[in-house]
Write an enzyme that holds these catalytic residues in place. Structure first.
Site, PDB file in Angstrom:
ATOM      1  N   HIS A   1      40.000  49.722  42.008  1.00  0.00           N
ATOM      2  CA  HIS A   1      39.872  48.210  42.317  1.00  0.00           C
ATOM      3  C   HIS A   1      38.521  47.866  42.361  1.00  0.00           C
ATOM      4  O   HIS A   1      38.059  46.865  42.055  1.00  0.00           O
ATOM      5  CB  HIS A   1      40.553  48.076  43.619  1.00  0.00           C
ATOM      6  CG  HIS A   1      40.516  46.566  44.014  1.00  0.00           C
ATOM      7  ND1 HIS A   1      41.590  45.712  43.861  1.00  0.00           N
ATOM      8  CD2 HIS A   1      39.697  45.909  44.653  1.00  0.00           C
ATOM      9  CE1 HIS A   1      41.261  44.328  44.581  1.00  0.00           C
ATOM     10  NE2 HIS A   1      40.040  44.526  45.172  1.00  0.00           N
ATOM     11  N   GLU A   2      37.667  48.591  43.236  1.00  0.00           N
ATOM     12  CA  GLU A   2      36.359  48.334  43.435  1.00  0.00           C
ATOM     13  C   GLU A   2      35.216  48.153  42.167  1.00  0.00           C
ATOM     14  O   GLU A   2      34.771  47.161  41.800  1.00  0.00           O
ATOM     15  CB  GLU A   2      35.573  49.060  44.222  1.00  0.00           C
ATOM     16  CG  GLU A   2      36.070  49.131  45.962  1.00  0.00           C
ATOM     17  CD  GLU A   2      36.263  47.523  46.374  1.00  0.00           C
ATOM     18  OE1 GLU A   2      35.257  46.617  46.042  1.00  0.00           O
ATOM     19  OE2 GLU A   2      37.339  47.191  47.009  1.00  0.00           O
TER      20      GLU A   2
ATOM     21  N   HIS B 175      35.990  45.147  39.790  1.00  0.00           N
ATOM     22  CA  HIS B 175      35.081  43.769  40.049  1.00  0.00           C
ATOM     23  C   HIS B 175      33.749  43.907  39.360  1.00  0.00           C
ATOM     24  O   HIS B 175      33.512  42.768  38.762  1.00  0.00           O
ATOM     25  CB  HIS B 175      34.732  43.993  41.447  1.00  0.00           C
ATOM     26  CG  HIS B 175      35.557  43.497  42.590  1.00  0.00           C
ATOM     27  ND1 HIS B 175      36.209  42.012  42.598  1.00  0.00           N
ATOM     28  CD2 HIS B 175      36.299  44.052  43.588  1.00  0.00           C
ATOM     29  CE1 HIS B 175      37.047  41.959  43.519  1.00  0.00           C
ATOM     30  NE2 HIS B 175      37.311  43.153  43.896  1.00  0.00           N
TER      31      HIS B 175
ATOM     32  N   GLU C 100      40.377  39.822  41.988  1.00  0.00           N
ATOM     33  CA  GLU C 100      41.003  40.741  42.965  1.00  0.00           C
ATOM     34  C   GLU C 100      42.097  41.316  42.219  1.00  0.00           C
ATOM     35  O   GLU C 100      42.447  42.625  41.853  1.00  0.00           O
ATOM     36  CB  GLU C 100      41.544  40.203  43.936  1.00  0.00           C
ATOM     37  CG  GLU C 100      40.377  39.589  44.935  1.00  0.00           C
ATOM     38  CD  GLU C 100      39.397  40.544  45.563  1.00  0.00           C
ATOM     39  OE1 GLU C 100      39.868  41.732  45.890  1.00  0.00           O
ATOM     40  OE2 GLU C 100      38.176  40.338  45.489  1.00  0.00           O
TER      41      GLU C 100
ATOM     42  N   ASP D  99      34.945  42.081  48.545  1.00  0.00           N
ATOM     43  CA  ASP D  99      35.961  43.220  49.439  1.00  0.00           C
ATOM     44  C   ASP D  99      37.350  43.711  48.398  1.00  0.00           C
ATOM     45  O   ASP D  99      37.847  42.792  47.849  1.00  0.00           O
ATOM     46  CB  ASP D  99      36.466  42.624  50.518  1.00  0.00           C
ATOM     47  CG  ASP D  99      35.384  42.261  51.556  1.00  0.00           C
ATOM     48  OD1 ASP D  99      34.897  43.342  52.185  1.00  0.00           O
ATOM     49  OD2 ASP D  99      35.012  41.212  51.877  1.00  0.00           O
TER      50      ASP D  99
END
Ligand SMILES: *[C@@H]1O[C@H](CO)[C@@H](O)[C@H](O)[C@H]1NC(C)=O
Ligand SMILES: *[C@@H]1O[C@H](CO)[C@@H](O)[C@H](O)[C@H]1NC(C)=O
Ligand SMILES: *[C@@H]1O[C@H](CO)[C@@H](O)[C@H](O)[C@H]1NC(C)=O
Ligand SMILES: *[C@@H]1O[C@H](CO)[C@@H](O)[C@H](O)[C@H]1NC(C)=O
Ligand SMILES: *[C@@H]1O[C@H](CO)[C@@H](O)[C@H](O)[C@H]1NC(C)=O
Ligand SMILES: *[C@@H]1O[C@H](CO)[C@@H](O)[C@H](O)[C@H]1NC(C)=O
Length: 816
Positions: free
Chosen positions: A557-558, A561, A587, A334
Site C-alpha cells: 500500500h505504501e 503511493h 489510497e 499515511d
C-alpha cells in the site's frame, strides 16, 4: 547551516521524547496532515481521439510525438495563447515503450510566471492524440504579476469563505464511531476551527497585521512563517512563531538557484532556518487559479516545498495576503487510518515470509533465493554505482576504479532498508543487517509475550529479520511495478537508472520499526530525482507487538503511493493526488494492488491490515468483497458522513476496482503469478503463458511506405490485465483526477492495449457500483464533497438484447 542543524535536532528530540513516554495503550497524538485547494470547474479530461494536422507536421508515423502534442496544444489553446500567456513542454514527458503511448506534460506560463495548477497532459500514439486533460487558465491574463492595489481586491475572500462554509456542514464527519479516523482528518478538524475563525487558515492568535507589517518588501518570509504556524504539529512551535515573528524573519536566510520547467527558467529561493523543517524550504513565485464571481482568476502565490519530520508539503500562500493558504498538498501519505487505542556478486538468500503470504498468520517463513527480475533490477538488489551511493557522496575515488559497489547489507539500487528506532530523519548510518560474503539473510523471528514494558525490546530483538523482510518486499514491489511500466522514464525509484532516462538518486528509503509512531505507516513522494521515504511502524495492538514490516499488504500500500503519485500528472509533479477524490484514489490504488497481490485463483474476500491491527475485518469500514451485503460501497457512498477523508474515499475506489478486476478474471481467467517472464538472451520477453502472442499492425508513411509496428504485449489473464490497465490508466489520467476521469482513463488504457475488447466488462464492473456513464456529482468541493448520483446502467453498446424504449435512451455521448 549550523543553527539549522541545531533546529532540526531539537525538533527531532522533542518527537522522540514524546514517543518514549507512550505506554502501549495510551492514545497517540495523530500525525497532522493538511490537504485542500481550489476546485477547477473548467478542468476537463477528454478521451475521444483527435487527428492532428498542421502545416510543418509530417503526416508520417515517425513524426516526433512531442511535436504532435505541442501542435495539438497550440491549436487547442488558440484562444488562450497571447504575448503574456504561453506554455512549456515539461522535461518529464516520456514515451511508454510498452504501449507506445507518449505522455506529454505542459505547464502554463503567464507573465513569465508558472501557473502552478495550470496542467495539460496529452497522450499521443501513432500521431493521434488519444486523450488530454486540461486545467489551464482560460481567462484574460493579468497585465503584471502583482497588480497595483491587488491587496485591496479580495478574490481569496470568496474562495476562502466558500471553503469555510463547505467545511462547516461536515465537521461531524470527523467524530462519530469511526474506528479508522485518518490523521489528516484530525488535521482538517483543526483546520476547520481555524477556518471558522478566519478565512483560509489564519489562526486566531496570528496577528494578521504582524504578518503584513513584515510584508513591506516583496518577500515571502512572512507568508512562509504564517504557513508554518498551521503546518507545525507542535502548538509550542506555533506559539513561538507567533510570539517571535520578527526574530524568525531575521534568522531566516536565503540562497538562490535557477530551476527549469522545460526551457522556462525560474529563480528558486532556498530559505534556511525555518522553524520545524528538516531541510531548507524551496520557494518560488507562481499563479494559482481561484474562483471569483462565477469565474476563475489568477492569484499570485508563493509556492513552498516544505520538508518536515512527518510531512512534506507543497503549499501555495497568497502573495498579497500572506496569511492565506490557498492550497496545500502533503507528499506524505499515511497508509492507514490510525486506530484509536547481475553484476551481482552472489545469489542472496532471504529468510522471509514469501511473496503472496500477506502476514505471519498466513504462512511460515521460507528461504527465498530466486533471482531478482533481470529487466527491473539488472544488477540485482545489492549493487549500485559508487557515484550514486549516499555512503560515498563526497568521497573522492581513484580514476579508473570500479564503477559498481557490491554490498552485503540491505542497501542497494532500489531500496535502502534499516531500523529507525529514533524516529529521526537521519538514515544513512542507521543499523541494517550485514549478511557478510554468504549473503544469507537468515535471522531469528520468534517473538514472545512479555510484560508490557518489555514489548518494545522484544520487537527490537528481531530487527535483522524485519529489515530483511522490508528490503525483500520493497524490492519485489519495485520489480513488479517496473514490469507493468513503472520504469525510469515514468519516474520510478532508483539511485542509478542505467542510462534508461528519468531522474536518478531516488531509491526508496525504507525505515523499519520507525520510532515516530505506532499503528500506521506512511510514504513521502517528492518529485522524480528525490528519494521516496517509507516509514513502517510497530503496532501495539497485541502482545507481542505486531510489526507492520511483516505485513506485505501494508508495505505494498505504501509503495503504491510512490507509483500513483509519480504516474499521475507526470514524474515531476507530486501535487496531483492531494485531497478529495484524487487523494482518495491515491489510497485506493494501494489497497487494490495489495489485495490483488495476495489473492489466489480461488476467490476470497480480503480485509486490509487485519493482522497488524489485530482486528477481525481489518482497518477499513468493510472488507473487499463482491458481495454487496458484505461491502455495500458505491460511488454515492462518498456523500455519507465520514467519507470525506482520503482513506474512506479510497476504500470505495478500491472496492470498485476489485469488482472491475473480477469481471476481467471471469472473462480471462487467473494467473498464479503476477510476474511476467524473464527476458531471453537476446533481450526479448517471451510470451510464455503470461502474455498473448505478440501482434503487429501496419501504418502508412507520408511517402506511401508501410511500416510494421509491434502491438503492446497484453497480459493474458484477468488479474494481470487488471493490474496493467490500472497502471496504464494512471499514466493517461490528468492531474487531480476525479473518479470519472480515472475510470475513463482505465477504459482508454484497454482501448490502447486490446483495441477495447474489455469495454463492456470494464463498464459492467464500474456500473455495478454506481459509476456508470451517467453518474454525476453536483457541487463538488475541495474536500471531495458534493452530491453524487449513481448510475447502474452500462453504455448502450453493452446492453444485451435490451432495446431502448424511447429515443431518449439512446446515448452516444461517450465515444471512446
Ligand atoms: C562486484 O561484483 C562483481 C561481480 O562479481 C564484480 O565484477 C565487481 O568487481 C564487484 N565490485 C567490486 C567493487 O568489488
Ligand atoms: C507454521 O509451521 C508450524 C509448524 O511447522 C505449523 O504448525 C503452523 O501451522 C504454520 N503456520 C502457518 C501460519 O502456516
Ligand atoms: C542460510 O542459513 C541458514 C541457517 O541460518 C541455513 O539453514 C541455510 O541453509 C543457509 N542457506 C544458504 C543458501 O546458505
Ligand atoms: C543481527 O545480526 C547480527 C549479525 O549480522 C548480530 O551480530 C546481531 O546481534 C543481530 N541483532 C539482533 C538484535 O539480533
Ligand atoms: C483452490 O481450491 C481447490 C479446491 O478446493 C484446491 O484444490 C486448490 O489447491 C486451491 N488453489 C489455491 C491456489 O488455493
Ligand atoms: C530472440 O530469441 C528468440 C528465441 O531464440 C527468437 O524467437 C526471437 O526471434 C529473437 N528475437 C530477436 C529480436 O532477435
Amino acid at each position: 547551516m549550523r543553527s539549522f542543524f541545531l533546529t532540526s535536532l531539537a525538533v527531532a528530540g522533542l518527537a522522540s521524547a514524546a514517543v518514549a513516554h507512550i505506554a502501549p495503550d495510551a492514545e497517540r497524538p495523530y500525525r497532522k496532515s493538511l490537504g485542500f485547494g481550489p476546485v477547477h470547474p473548467h478542468a476537463v479530461f477528454r478521451s475521444a481521439p483527435y487527428q492532428v494536422q498542421a502545416a510543418g507536421l509530417r503526416a508520417s508515423p515517425d513524426v516526433d510525438p512531442l511535436d504532435v502534442a505541442t501542435t495539438f496544444v497550440v491549436n487547442h489553446l488558440r484562444d488562450v495563447l497571447s504575448e503574456t500567456s504561453s506554455f512549456v513542454l515539461r522535461e518529464d514527458s516520456y514515451t511508454d515503450e510498452a504501449t507506445g503511448v507518449t505522455h506529454a506534460y505542459f505547464r502554463q506560463i503567464v507573465n513569465g510566471v508558472e501557473v502552478i495548477d495550470g496542467d495539460l497532459n496529452v497522450n499521443v500514439k501513432d500521431r493521434v492524440v488519444l486523450s488530454y486533460g486540461d486545467s489551464f487558465f482560460h481567462g484574460p491574463a493579468p497585465t503584471v504579476v502583482v497588480e497595483e492595489g491587488a491587496s485591496e481586491r479580495d478574490p481569496h475572500g470568496e474562495y476562502c469563505s466558500r471553503l469555510e462554509s463547505q467545511l462547516l456542514f461536515r465537521p461531524e464527519a470527523t467524530r462519530g464511531e469511526q474506528v479508522a479516523l485518518h490523521a489528516s482528518e484530525a488535521g482538517n478538524a483543526e483546520l476547520i476551527q481555524a477556518l471558522h475563525q478566519s478565512n483560509c487558515g489564519s489562526r486566531s492568535f496570528v496577528a494578521e497585521s504582524a504578518i503584513h507589517t513584515h510584508n513591506d518588501e516583496f518577500t515571502n518570509k512572512p507568508a512562509l512563517l504564517a504557513f508554518m504556524m498551521h503546518a507545525t504539529p507542535s502548538e509550542s512551535v506555533a506559539q513561538d512563531i507567533n510570539a517571535n515573528f520578527r526574530k524568525h524573519i531575521v534568522r531566516m536566510r536565503s540562497t538562490f538557484d535557477t530551476a527549469y520547467t522545460g526551457d522556462h527558467a525560474t529563480t528558486v529561493e532556498y530559505i534556511h532556518n525555518v522553524p520545524d523543517t528538516v531541510n531548507p524550504v524551496k520557494a518560488r513565485i507562481g499563479y494559482i487559479q481561484v474562483p471569483e464571481g462565477g469565474k476563475t482568476v489568477l492569484l499570485p502565490v508563493w509556492k513552498f516545498e516544505v520538508e518536515m519530520a512527518d510531512n512534506w508539503y507543497e503549499a501555495a500562500v497568497s502573495v498579497t495576503k500572506p496569511h492565506r493558504i490557498i492550497s496545500v498538498v502533503d507528499w506524505a501519505s499515511d497508509a492507514y487510518a490510525p486506530i484509536r487505542r547481475e553484476q551481482e556478486s552472489k545469489q542472496p538468500t532471504y529468510h522471509v515470509f514469501p511473496w503472496g503470504v500477506n502476514d505471519p498468520s498466513e504462512g511460515n517463513r521460507t528461504f527465498w533465493n530466486a533471482k531478482p527480475d533481470a529487466i527491473a533490477s539488472p544488477v540485482g538488489w545489492h549493487t549500485l554505482p559508487f557515484e550514486n551511493d549516499p555512503q560515498y557522496f563526497g568521497v573522492r575515488r581513484k580514476a579508473g576504479s570500479e564503477k559498481f559497489r557490491n554490498t552485503t547489507t540491505t542497501w542497494g539500487n532500489n531500496v535502502f532498508a534499516h531500523e529507525n528506532w529514533e524516529g529521526r530523519n537521519a538514515w544513512v548510518d542507521n543499523y541494517r543487517p550485514d549478511a557478510g560474503a554468504s549473503l544469507n539473510f537468515s535471522y531469528a523471528y520468534d517473538p514472545r509475550e512479555t510484560g508490557s514494558e518489555d514489548a518494545l525490546a522484544e520487537a527490537k530483538g528481531y530487527i535483522n529479520a524485519t529489515v530483511t523482510q522490508l528490503f525483500y518486499t520493497s524490492n519485489l514491489v519495485h520489480d513488479l511495478f517496473y514490469r507493468y511500466g513503472f520504469d525510469e522514464v515514468s519516474g520510478n525509484f532508483q539511485q542509478h537508472n542505467f542510462g534508461r532516462g528519468g531522474a536518478e538518486n531516488d531509491a526508496v528509503i525504507a525505515n523499519a520499526q520507525d520510532g515516530s509512531g505506532y499503528n500506521n505507516a506512511n510514504f513521502m513522494t517528492p518529485p522524480d530525482g528525490q528519494n521516496g521515504r517509507c516509514r513502517m511502524y510497530l503496532w501495539n495492538t497485541a502482545n507481542p507487538y505486531r510489526d507492520g514490516d511483516l505485513e506485505a499488504g501494508i508495505v505494498i500500500h505504501e509503495l503504491a503511493h510512490g507509483l500513483s503519485t509519480r504516474l499521475t500528472g507526470g514524474p515531476a509533479n507530486s501535487g496531483c493526488l492531494g485531497w478529495g477524490e484524487s487523494g482518495g484514489m491515491g489510497e485506493g490504488w494501494g489497497d487494490f494492488l495489495a489485495t490483488t497481490i495476495r489473492s489466489t485463483a480461488n476467490y476470497s474476500d480480503y480485509p486490509m491490515g487485519e493482522w497488524a491491527a489485530n482486528r477481525v475485518g481489518g482497518i477499513r469500514n468493510y472488507v473487499y468483497s463482491l458481495d454487496e451485503t458484505i461491502n455495500p460501497s458505491t460511488y454515492k457512498t462518498l456523500d455519507k458522513p465520514g467519507y470525506w477523508g482520503v482513506h474512506a474515499i479510497g476504500e470505495v475506489w478500491a472496492e470498485i476496482l476489485w469488482v472491475v478486476s473480477q469481471k476481467l478474471i471471469a472473462k480471462h481467467g487467473y494467473s498464479d503469478t503476477l510476474f511476467p517472464p524473464q527476458p531471453l538472451e537476446n533481450g526479448t520477453v517471451p510470451a510464455g503463458d503470461f502474455y498473448r502472442p505478440r501482434e503487429h499492425y501496419t501504418l502508412t508513411t507520408a511517402s506511401g511506405a508501410q511500416v510494421t509496428k509491434a502491438k503492446p504485449l497484453v497480459p493474458k489473464h484477468g488479474n494481470s490485465l487488471a493490474v496493467q490497465l490500472v497502471i496504464n490508466g494512471m499514466k493517461l489520467q490528468p492531474c487531480r483526477p476525479s473518479f470519472f476521469e480515472a475510470r475513463d482513463a482505465i477504459v482508454q488504457a484497454d482501448q490502447v492495449l486490446t483495441s477495447g475488447e474489455n469495454f463492456c466488462e470494464l463498464w459492467k464492473g464500474f456500473s455495478e457500483r454506481g459509476l456508470g456513464p451517467d453518474a454525476r456529482v453536483d457541487g463538488r468541493t475541495p474536500w471531495g464533497g458534493g452530491v453524487r448520483t449513481n448510475d447502474y446502467e452500462v453504455p448502450l453498446a453493452c446492453k444485451e438484447e435490451k432495446i431502448p424504449e424511447d429515443p431518449e435512451d439512446v446515448k452516444l455521448d461517450f465515444i471512446i
